[in-house]
Design a protein around this motif. Structure first.
Motif, mmCIF file in Angstrom:
data_model
loop_
_atom_site.group_PDB
_atom_site.id
_atom_site.type_symbol
_atom_site.label_atom_id
_atom_site.label_comp_id
_atom_site.label_asym_id
_atom_site.label_seq_id
_atom_site.Cartn_x
_atom_site.Cartn_y
_atom_site.Cartn_z
ATOM 1 N N MET A 314 0.853 -1.185 0.000
ATOM 2 C CA MET A 314 0.000 0.000 0.000
ATOM 3 C C MET A 314 0.891 1.237 0.000
ATOM 4 N N GLY A 315 0.973 1.924 -1.132
ATOM 5 C CA GLY A 315 1.785 3.120 -1.258
ATOM 6 C C GLY A 315 0.965 4.390 -1.062
ATOM 7 N N VAL A 344 -1.621 -1.276 -4.136
ATOM 8 C CA VAL A 344 -2.569 -0.164 -4.229
ATOM 9 C C VAL A 344 -1.889 1.104 -3.740
ATOM 10 N N THR A 345 -2.166 2.213 -4.402
ATOM 11 C CA THR A 345 -1.587 3.507 -4.036
ATOM 12 C C THR A 345 -2.711 4.496 -3.804
ATOM 13 N N LEU A 346 -2.707 5.122 -2.647
ATOM 14 C CA LEU A 346 -3.744 6.081 -2.269
ATOM 15 C C LEU A 346 -3.301 7.471 -2.710
ATOM 16 N N ALA A 387 -9.618 8.705 3.138
ATOM 17 C CA ALA A 387 -8.401 7.956 3.423
ATOM 18 C C ALA A 387 -8.670 6.864 4.453
ATOM 19 N N GLU A 388 -9.402 7.209 5.490
ATOM 20 C CA GLU A 388 -9.701 6.223 6.533
ATOM 21 C C GLU A 388 -10.549 5.086 5.976
ATOM 22 N N LEU A 389 -11.570 5.416 5.186
ATOM 23 C CA LEU A 389 -12.437 4.387 4.613
ATOM 24 C C LEU A 389 -11.655 3.469 3.675
ATOM 25 N N ARG A 417 -15.673 2.197 -6.346
ATOM 26 C CA ARG A 417 -15.915 2.702 -4.992
ATOM 27 C C ARG A 417 -14.775 3.590 -4.520
ATOM 28 N N PHE A 418 -13.565 3.344 -5.042
ATOM 29 C CA PHE A 418 -12.386 4.067 -4.581
ATOM 30 C C PHE A 418 -11.589 4.583 -5.777
ATOM 31 N N PRO A 419 -12.081 5.628 -6.428
ATOM 32 C CA PRO A 419 -11.358 6.163 -7.588
ATOM 33 C C PRO A 419 -10.007 6.763 -7.219
ATOM 34 N N GLU A 420 -9.799 7.069 -5.931
ATOM 35 C CA GLU A 420 -8.521 7.632 -5.495
ATOM 36 C C GLU A 420 -7.458 6.562 -5.274
#
Length: 425
Positions: A314-315, A344-346, A387-389, A417-420
């Protein structure tokens, strides 16, 4: 590894001034009073799972191992167990976020709050923040339950991942958080003893081999992890545990997650110990620098050998983070692994976004405890709730899939659900 920016040498050199005063033995440091100023308040987000949470802390002594940072004494650790219970806590029944002595040090002029995250000393009573867990509550019947270990970043205490830990416990996991004594900025032991980090004095020595210090820290962390696993297997014979806790652990289903150096620890421990079935590395580099701290790249055995069990990288959106191709340790691990793995990268996040910096620091910034510029350095510009979700959802999806056999398919590919979140497999 507990601070913004992830170039290994820079992190450790910064940690030399960031992780607190030098401790010579457990109890050797007496914390000072918090500085003047109005006390700010903050709250942890509510856990999302169906279960109320209990927690209990344990003091462990490894009689077979000398402390690597303090020769001549046995290795001592503090861990906490978080688990489902039957009745939710309220008011003073909720366990404090930090013990008072630890909170004062964390918030003091030598503490991680200021030097890692830029919070003004004396402005926050960290022990007044309450978790959602009932202290020493009996475990809910219906176990045993899968176990997840949590390791924090370099310099950070084990409490700095409580929002994620509570969420996993509320979903039915037993989570074990580990403090790495004398590397963590402070560790509070029973009776009021406070052990603080040796790194500031050590890293100030001329000609020090930074890479060697990092390798020692990682070796110590992995040994701590394996010792904790050994002791979890013997909890049934330990007196004083809350009712049902020993029987709540399914030690045939163990995972591990960590942030920064804790993420490195999770995957290296997984490589070294087959009891760990699945692991998550949240923004933790997996290579060592050369002796000068800047040149050369030395890969650990987990990166050279790869993993044959599932792992998730997770980056963040930090300039020295990103996906697995952006850093040598992650890329080597990826190429050498035969087990299931994903990355996955946030986007919009920073190094602190996978820690309690993400929910807590925006609240403190609104009360003037840190600047808006510092806040962006710590957690970026992603909305805290998103970010938390995302963090909770991806971590839970991974462990549900590999420890419970329950697949919500979030990790199958990019999610609307998470385009970011950028996804690679």
């Amino acid at each position: 590894m507990g601070i913004p920016g992830r170039a290994v040498a820079a992190v450790v050199l910064a940690a030399a001034t960031a992780v607190g005063t030098i401790g010579t033995a457990v109890g050797a440091v007496a914390p000072g009073d918090a500085g003047p100023g109005r006390q700010a308040r903050a709250w942890l987000p509510e856990p999302s799972g169906p279960y109320p949470i209990g927690t209990t802390a344990l003091h462990l002594t490894d009689t077979g191992r000398e402390d690597p940072w303090h020769p001549g004494q046995r290795r001592e650790l503090m861990i906490s167990l978080w688990y489902p219970t039957s009745h939710p806590a309220s008011g003073d029944e909720r366990a404090p976020y930090m013990e008072p002595a630890a909170g004062r040090h964390f918030d003091g002029p030598d503490g991680v709050g200021l030097l890692n995250y830029g919070t003004e000393p004396g402005r926050t009573d960290w022990s007044a923040i309450r978790t959602h867990a009932r202290k020493d509550a009996p475990a809910l019947a219906g176990g045993p339950r899968p176990v997840v270990l949590y390791s924090p970043g370099l310099g950070d205490p084990r409490t700095w991942g409580t929002a994620l830990v509570e969420d996993l416990a509320s979903r039915g996991y037993v989570v074990v958080t580990v403090d790495h004594t004398y590397e963590a900025s402070e560790v509070a032991f029973p009776g009021g003893d406070l052990a603080t980090s040796v790194l500031p004095g050590m890293l100030g020595r001329p000609g020090l081999d930074i890479g060697a210090v990092l390798r020692k820290a990682m070796d110590t962390r992995v040994a701590d992890t394996r010792f904790v696993l050994d002791r979890l297997a013997g909890l049934g014979t330990r007196s004083g545990l809350p009712a049902g806790v020993a029987g709540a652990l399914d030690l045939g289903r163990i995972g591990m997650v960590g942030q920064s150096a804790g993420g490195f620890t999770a995957l290296q421990a997984m490589h070294d110990d087959p009891r760990i079935a699945a692991g998550i590395n949240m923004d933790g580099q997996m290579h060592f620098p050369g002796p000068d701290g800047h040149t050369g790249v030395l890969l650990p055995s987990v990166a050279e050998d790869g993993l044959n069990r599932p792992f998730l990288l997770m980056g963040t959106g930090g300039e020295d983070s990103g996906g697995y191709r952006d850093q040598p340790g992650w890329n080597a691990l990826w190429q050498h692994s035969t087990g299931w793995h994903a990355d996955v990268t946030l986007t919009g996040s920073r190094h602190g976004s996978y820690t309690d910096a993400q929910p807590l620091l925006p609240q403190l910034a609104r009360q003037g405890v840190l600047s808006a510029e510092q806040l962006r350095k710590d957690v970026g510009d992603i909305r805290p709730g998103r970010a938390e979700l995302a963090t909770r959802s991806y971590v839970a999806s991974f462990f549900d899939r590999w420890l419970r056999g329950q697949d919500d398919h979030l990790l199958d590919g990019p999610s609307a659900r998470f385009p970011e979140v950028a996804y690679e497999r």
